[in-house]
Write an enzyme that holds these catalytic residues in place. Structure first.
Site, PDB file in Angstrom:
ATOM      1  N   LYS A 100       0.859  -1.181   0.000  1.00 48.92           N
ATOM      2  CA  LYS A 100       0.000   0.000   0.000  1.00 48.92           C
ATOM      3  C   LYS A 100       0.898   1.235   0.000  1.00 48.92           C
ATOM      4  O   LYS A 100       1.644   1.471   0.953  1.00 48.92           O
ATOM      5  CB  LYS A 100      -0.917   0.014   1.237  1.00 48.92           C
ATOM      6  N   GLY A 161      -8.399   8.948   9.734  1.00 51.60           N
ATOM      7  CA  GLY A 161      -8.738   9.010  11.164  1.00 51.60           C
ATOM      8  C   GLY A 161      -9.780  10.054  11.536  1.00 51.60           C
ATOM      9  O   GLY A 161     -10.099  10.210  12.711  1.00 51.60           O
ATOM     10  N   ALA A 187      -9.733   5.528   4.093  1.00 53.25           N
ATOM     11  CA  ALA A 187      -9.689   6.651   5.053  1.00 53.25           C
ATOM     12  C   ALA A 187     -10.980   7.452   5.098  1.00 53.25           C
ATOM     13  O   ALA A 187     -11.622   7.681   4.078  1.00 53.25           O
ATOM     14  CB  ALA A 187      -8.538   7.612   4.770  1.00 53.25           C
ATOM     15  N   GLY A 188     -11.328   7.828   6.322  1.00 52.57           N
ATOM     16  CA  GLY A 188     -12.461   8.726   6.534  1.00 52.57           C
ATOM     17  C   GLY A 188     -13.705   8.073   7.094  1.00 52.57           C
ATOM     18  O   GLY A 188     -14.575   8.750   7.622  1.00 52.57           O
ATOM     19  N   ASN A 209      -9.404   1.643   9.612  1.00 54.17           N
ATOM     20  CA  ASN A 209      -8.665   1.291  10.822  1.00 54.17           C
ATOM     21  C   ASN A 209      -9.293   1.959  12.051  1.00 54.17           C
ATOM     22  O   ASN A 209      -9.894   1.311  12.905  1.00 54.17           O
ATOM     23  CB  ASN A 209      -7.192   1.698  10.661  1.00 54.17           C
ATOM     24  N   THR A 210      -9.210   3.298  12.113  1.00 53.53           N
ATOM     25  CA  THR A 210      -9.633   4.029  13.306  1.00 53.53           C
ATOM     26  C   THR A 210     -11.093   3.773  13.674  1.00 53.53           C
ATOM     27  O   THR A 210     -11.412   3.625  14.863  1.00 53.53           O
ATOM     28  CB  THR A 210      -9.406   5.540  13.089  1.00 53.53           C
TER      29      THR A 210
END
Lengths: 260, 66
Positions: A100, A161, A187-188, A209-210
């Site tokens: 990635k 995040g 992301a987001g 992830n977050t």
């Protein structure tokens, strides 16, 4: 249901998980299992030398025999650093070429530096890496990265995040319409509906992830994300109705007991 | 001799190989990579690669990340 194919491998799950920010390796492992994902990202860092014999490594919990390990270039701000990190990752994973790529511009927004990203992607593709590339939601840049030879293009929904969700659905739609490689939202995502929307828009997958690791109950959120991605994909394939200005009754008028 | 290991100064016996260094540091984790002076040293070379005075050695691994 059609499957996601990345680097010639078929995936049943369209969810990809990051492994950062979890309480411990046990929680990481259980969240991954609960999400049903088959690919996880990892970061490449200096080893903590001098640790005792018993200290375990992430990959002891998340085995490369079971999951596709996707090393990232998080923390790199230049093409040169990103390429160096990918080469270290290849050696670490005994020759695996799937990576990635993310090259950041500044630490506040964590927006990608697209100039350095394209430069790095060109070098990596020439070195035969299979590049899944994190980028902005700019359709022109996304297409350039595809032309360079990236395996997947992964536009942000919003900042890494942030949990804001997808801020420009129109751009994401445009990217998908023009693409011949898988498009993955990276992301987001903040909650399950964000992942569902990504899939309803026609994304081939979602990387997060977050949203899971920092949820009050990560294991439960991992499961919610599994269903959100499945629901969004099935809704896309089922085809949504057209939005109308006025109402349209679901029950027939004929046979109404209060009628003639 | 003096080297830099993951950016920290270290003293090693002359003639140490990469394999010896990994043994001395008790690195049993099988997922790692070694770079010396910005050049990756493949695992197949660790036994014969002799470390030199002033070498900058990086030993890296995979950790949690998104």
């Amino acid at each position: 249901m059609s499957k996601l194919i990345i680097n010639k491998k078929e995936y049943s799950s369209r969810l990809i998980l990051g492994t950062g920010k979890y309480k411990d390796f046990d929680e990481t492992k259980t969240a991954i299992e609960s999400s049903g994902c088959e690919m996880v990202t990892v970061a490449i860092r200096r080893m903590n030398i001098g640790q005792d014999d018993k200290s375990k490594n992430l990959l002891d919990y998340v085995s490369p025999d079971k999951y596709t390990i996707l090393p990232n270039t998080a923390g790199c701000y230049t093409a040169e650093d990103a390429v160096r990190t990918c080469e270290l990752a290849e050696e670490l994973l005994n020759g695996e070429k799937l990576i990635k790529l993310e090259v950041l511009s500044q630490s506040k927004t964590l927006f990608p530096n697209v100039v350095e990203t394209i430069k790095a992607a060109e070098i990596l593709v020439k070195k035969d890496f299979k590049v899944m590339v994190y980028t902005t939601d700019d359709p022109i840049v996304a297409k350039e990265l595809e032309k360079v030879g990236c395996e997947c293009v992964m536009p942000l929904g919003s900042s890494i995040g942030s949990g804001i969700g997808i801020i420009n659905e129109y751009n994401i739609r445009e990217i998908i319409e023009n693409a011949t490689v898988p498009i993955i939202i990276d992301a987001g995502v903040g909650t399950a509906s964000d992942a569902c929307i990504a899939m309803e828009l026609g994304c081939d997958g979602v990387l997060m992830n977050t949203a899971i690791a920092c949820a009050k109950e990560p294991i439960k959120m991992a499961s919610a994300m599994k269903y959100a991605v499945i629901a969004g994909r099935e809704a896309l394939l089922a085809g949504r109705i057209v939005k109308k200005q006025s109402g349209s009754a679901s029950s027939p008028k004929a046979g109404l007991v209060t009628g003639d | 001799m003096n080297i830099l290991l993951n950016n920290k100064p270290e003293k090693l016996f002359d003639g140490s190989t990469v394999k010896k260094l990994l043994e001395n540091k008790n690195i049993k984790n099988k997922y790692y990579a070694v770079e010396i002076n910005r050049k990756i040293i493949p695992k197949s070379d660790h036994e014969r690669y002799v470390i030199k005075d002033g070498d900058r050695i990086e030993i890296i691994t995979a950790i949690g990340g998104g």
